[in-house]
Design an enzyme around this catalytic site. Structure first.
Site, PDB file in Angstrom:
ATOM      1  N   GLU A  87      -2.397   2.588  29.372  1.00 33.42           N
ATOM      2  CA  GLU A  87      -1.258   3.421  28.962  1.00 33.42           C
ATOM      3  C   GLU A  87       0.076   2.721  29.191  1.00 33.42           C
ATOM      4  OE1 GLU A  87      -2.037   5.763  27.057  1.00 33.42           O
ATOM      5  OE2 GLU A  87      -4.139   5.774  27.654  1.00 33.42           O
ATOM      6  N   CYS A 100      -9.297   3.886  22.077  1.00 39.84           N
ATOM      7  CA  CYS A 100      -7.927   4.395  22.078  1.00 39.84           C
ATOM      8  C   CYS A 100      -7.807   5.518  21.052  1.00 39.84           C
ATOM      9  CB  CYS A 100      -6.961   3.261  21.742  1.00 39.84           C
ATOM     10  SG  CYS A 100      -5.227   3.733  21.736  1.00 39.84           S
TER      11      CYS A 100
END
Length: 151
Positions: free
Chosen positions: A131, A88
């Site tokens: 997401e 991430c």
């Protein structure tokens, strides 16, 4: 367009739930463009608005097949599962094995204000799930089965 600063792990905004977007206006269009530019600058495959400090339900995803700019995305169907490595942009240097659906359908609004339904498999499905989790204050580290380097 402008590059946005990516919020890092420990920033409270990453744990908050994002608000629904009621209208696609110039501010949302600018946000989408800025997020796209930031995504490419950081060499990522997905970015959610909270990662740039905006609590709106907006994501951009590009796994190398073209950009998806989605407003108010929601997973309306999923099937299968597989485990693969994730990282991430908000948690640099950390990777781990995460179980995700193999296939998803995502309903959202595009930047023109049109409803779209997108099917994603494998990496695209994983990116959408990752997401959309951000929009709900969930980080991939919450779902790690095994951290990189662990046996």
């Amino acid at each position: 367009m402008a590059l946005r600063n990516i919020r890092k792990y420990g920033d409270d905004i990453l744990r908050k739930k994002s608000r629904k977007v009621d209208v696609i206006n110039d501010r949302i269009i600018t946000l989408l463009k800025d997020m796209e530019e930031t995504l490419y600058e950081e060499d990522g495959i997905g970015l959610a608005a909270p990662q740039v400090g905006v609590l709106k339900r907006v994501i951009v995803v590009d796994i190398g097949e073209g950009i998806f700019k989605l407003v108010n995305p929601e997973i309306i169907y999923s099937e299968g599962s597989y485990t693969d490595r994730e990282g991430c942009l908000s948690i640099p240097g950390t990777q781990g094995e995460v179980k995700r659906p193999r296939k998803v359908k995502v309903k959202a609004i595009n930047e023109k204000g049109e409803e779209v339904i997108i099917e994603g498999e494998d990496l695209l499905a994983r990116a959408f799930c990752h997401e959309i989790d951000h929009l709900n204050g969930i980080l991939f580290v919450d779902k790690i089965i095994k951290k990189e380097g662990e046996k």
